[in-house]
Design a protein around this motif. Structure first.
Motif, mmCIF file in Angstrom:
data_model
loop_
_atom_site.group_PDB
_atom_site.id
_atom_site.type_symbol
_atom_site.label_atom_id
_atom_site.label_comp_id
_atom_site.label_asym_id
_atom_site.label_seq_id
_atom_site.Cartn_x
_atom_site.Cartn_y
_atom_site.Cartn_z
ATOM 1 N N LYS A 59 0.827 -1.203 0.000
ATOM 2 C CA LYS A 59 0.000 0.000 0.000
ATOM 3 C C LYS A 59 0.864 1.257 0.000
ATOM 4 N N THR A 60 1.961 1.230 0.751
ATOM 5 C CA THR A 60 2.879 2.378 0.775
ATOM 6 C C THR A 60 3.516 2.587 -0.594
ATOM 7 N N MET A 61 3.922 1.489 -1.239
ATOM 8 C CA MET A 61 4.491 1.589 -2.583
ATOM 9 C C MET A 61 3.464 2.125 -3.578
ATOM 10 N N HIS A 62 2.222 1.727 -3.426
ATOM 11 C CA HIS A 62 1.162 2.233 -4.294
ATOM 12 C C HIS A 62 1.028 3.746 -4.147
ATOM 13 N N GLU A 63 1.012 4.209 -2.916
ATOM 14 C CA GLU A 63 0.875 5.645 -2.678
ATOM 15 C C GLU A 63 2.068 6.414 -3.244
ATOM 16 N N ALA A 64 3.286 5.862 -3.069
ATOM 17 C CA ALA A 64 4.477 6.519 -3.601
ATOM 18 C C ALA A 64 4.450 6.536 -5.128
ATOM 19 N N SER A 65 4.028 5.421 -5.744
ATOM 20 C CA SER A 65 3.935 5.356 -7.198
ATOM 21 C C SER A 65 2.916 6.349 -7.732
ATOM 22 N N LYS A 66 1.797 6.475 -7.044
ATOM 23 C CA LYS A 66 0.756 7.407 -7.486
ATOM 24 C C LYS A 66 1.254 8.851 -7.415
ATOM 25 N N ARG A 67 1.961 9.196 -6.348
ATOM 26 C CA ARG A 67 2.493 10.558 -6.237
ATOM 27 C C ARG A 67 3.497 10.841 -7.347
ATOM 28 N N THR A 110 -1.533 2.429 -14.143
ATOM 29 C CA THR A 110 -0.620 2.031 -13.067
ATOM 30 C C THR A 110 -1.326 2.068 -11.716
ATOM 31 N N ASP A 111 -2.097 3.109 -11.487
ATOM 32 C CA ASP A 111 -2.841 3.233 -10.228
ATOM 33 C C ASP A 111 -3.837 2.090 -10.069
ATOM 34 N N MET A 112 -4.585 1.772 -11.116
ATOM 35 C CA MET A 112 -5.560 0.684 -11.060
ATOM 36 C C MET A 112 -4.871 -0.668 -10.857
ATOM 37 N N LEU A 113 -3.695 -0.826 -11.442
ATOM 38 C CA LEU A 113 -2.961 -2.095 -11.285
ATOM 39 C C LEU A 113 -2.525 -2.303 -9.841
ATOM 40 N N TRP A 114 -2.057 -1.246 -9.185
ATOM 41 C CA TRP A 114 -1.678 -1.348 -7.770
ATOM 42 C C TRP A 114 -2.886 -1.690 -6.896
ATOM 43 N N ILE A 115 -4.013 -1.043 -7.167
ATOM 44 C CA ILE A 115 -5.233 -1.315 -6.378
ATOM 45 C C ILE A 115 -5.651 -2.777 -6.540
ATOM 46 N N ASP A 116 -5.639 -3.271 -7.765
ATOM 47 C CA ASP A 116 -6.022 -4.661 -8.033
ATOM 48 C C ASP A 116 -5.047 -5.633 -7.367
ATOM 49 N N PHE A 117 -3.760 -5.309 -7.402
ATOM 50 C CA PHE A 117 -2.739 -6.166 -6.791
ATOM 51 C C PHE A 117 -2.962 -6.299 -5.286
ATOM 52 N N HIS A 118 -3.211 -5.183 -4.623
ATOM 53 C CA HIS A 118 -3.428 -5.203 -3.168
ATOM 54 C C HIS A 118 -4.679 -6.003 -2.809
ATOM 55 N N GLN A 119 -5.769 -5.784 -3.552
ATOM 56 C CA GLN A 119 -7.015 -6.467 -3.233
ATOM 57 C C GLN A 119 -6.905 -7.971 -3.455
ATOM 58 N N LYS A 120 -6.206 -8.385 -4.506
ATOM 59 C CA LYS A 120 -6.055 -9.815 -4.764
ATOM 60 C C LYS A 120 -5.176 -10.487 -3.711
#
Length: 399
Positions: free
Chosen positions: A80-88, A114-124
């Motif tokens: 989740k932290t990596m997702h937030e950093a990638s989004k920024r 990229t943002d949607m891919l991180w969200i999907d990765f975390h949820q799965k």
């Protein structure tokens, strides 16, 4: 009347609660006394080596599962932290990317994907690992409580067993005492009454023994029911850990592999866009430099005076300003920049090359800002000045 009934019910409730409390306290005291006697070696303890091994495995399995659960949640937090950093970072690029740059729409689309891919990765990861692990760990507290209850019931069983054994051991002593009356009441009683007293004492002893045996039977039944259930469940639970580990890490590996594969495609797309943006920048820069050079090169050649004398004697007098130059060479220059010939009469130069400047055969053909020359390398190789060509003077410097 109603108040009287409520008071009576309240009094009964208090009595029941007090009675249960007293029973529980008595059980605790009895268990504590039994444990002390066992530790001192004055009372034997029922042992089950196979069950104790099962409990040891259970405790180990519970600790390992709790550690896995903790570390997996920490991993998800890192994702989740990596997702937030990638989004920024993607948002920063999108804000800086100017509308007229190549691939503006592609960059915005890559950021969104990229943002949607991180969200999907975390949820799965949550669906495939955390939910199953939480369900697996939820069964441990209940089983742990039953193991503790089984231990308490084992102490109750041992205590009841020792109580019955002590009563049986004292049976003969009681019979001797009954056969030989020693109390004042027994001595004072007539002969026919002493028989009744002895019979009463035997009955009391038998009652206590029967009650102890009944209590032993109840304690043994409760203990064995719990013991049998746990003996079936603990090995099954111990073996289930392998299936959980396989399912959890296989699911995580599959999800992670797919995520990195899709992320690799997006990264390649972004790399391609950046490459084309660099090409666009180079083209624009080259066009800008060409326009600047065209503006600085004069187009009209110098004219000779009426007397036929040259305005620049370095070009028309055919004399050399240095004795070590080949005949017919006015002076030599050094190229400061590369120059690519655009016409057949032009001389192509590389930065650093030395060129011999020679006079024009027809001075009126010389354009202002252009010189006629032969490369020094050609002269050294061929000893002639035949490979001539014009070049812009502002690309060179006299040496």
């Amino acid at each position: 009347m109603a108040e009287t009934e409520k008071g009576e019910k309240g009094g009964k409730g208090v009595n029941v609660s007090a009675g249960k409390l007293a029973i529980n306290m008595q059980k605790r005291l009895t268990r504590a006394q039994e444990k002390v006697m066992q530790k001192l070696g004055k009372a034997d303890e029922t042992r089950d080596t196979a069950f104790e091994e099962g409990v040891s495995n259970f405790n180990k399995q519970m600790v390992e599962g709790a550690k896995l659960q903790k570390d997996l949640k920490a991993y998800l937090l890192a994702v989740k932290t990596m997702h937030e950093a990638s989004k920024r970072l993607q948002d920063c690029l999108a804000e800086m990317y100017e509308p007229d740059w190549f691939g503006k729409e592609e960059v915005d689309s890559i950021a969104e994907d990229t943002d949607m891919l991180w969200i999907d990765f975390h949820q799965k990861l949550v669906d495939s690992a955390i939910i199953n692990l939480d369900s697996y760990m939820a069964q441990f507290p209940e089983i742990k409580n039953r193991i503790a209850k089984r231990d308490r019931k084992l102490v109750d069983f041992d205590s009841a067993r020792h109580h019955v054994a002590s009563l049986q051991k004292g049976k003969k002593k009681d019979e001797v005492k009954i056969a030989k009356p020693v109390t004042i009441l027994e001595k004072a009683a007539p002969g026919w009454a002493q028989g009744m007293i002895a019979a009463h004492q035997v009955a009391q002893t038998n009652l206590s023994r029967n009650q102890a045996e009944e209590e032993l039977g109840r304690a043994q039944k409760v203990f064995e029911e719990l013991n049998v259930e746990l003996q079936d469940e603990l090995p099954t639970l111990w073996n289930s850990r392998v299936g959980l580990y396989v399912t959890t890490f296989q699911s995580m590996a599959g999800v992670t592999e797919k995520f990195h594969k899709e992320m690799g495609k997006l990264s390649q797309n972004l790399n391609d866009v950046m490459g084309k943006l660099e090409d666009q920048r180079n083209i624009n820069e080259a066009a800008s430099n060409h326009n600047t050079e065209s503006d600085t090169i004069p187009k009209s050649p110098p004219k000779l005076g009426a007397s036929g004398a040259a305005e620049d004697n370095a070009v028309t007098n055919g004399a050399s300003d240095s004795g070590d130059l080949p005949p017919g060479v006015l002076y030599k220059v050094k190229a400061l920049h590369d120059y690519a010939a655009t016409d057949g009469d032009e001389l192509e130069m590389k930065s650093g090359e030395v060129v011999f400047v020679v006079p024009f055969d027809a001075p009126d053909e010389q354009d202002e800002g252009w010189l006629l020359g032969v490369k020094e390398s050609h002269w050294l190789a061929n000893k002639n000045l035949s490979a001539r060509g014009v070049f812009p003077e502002n690309f060179t410097q006299r040496c």
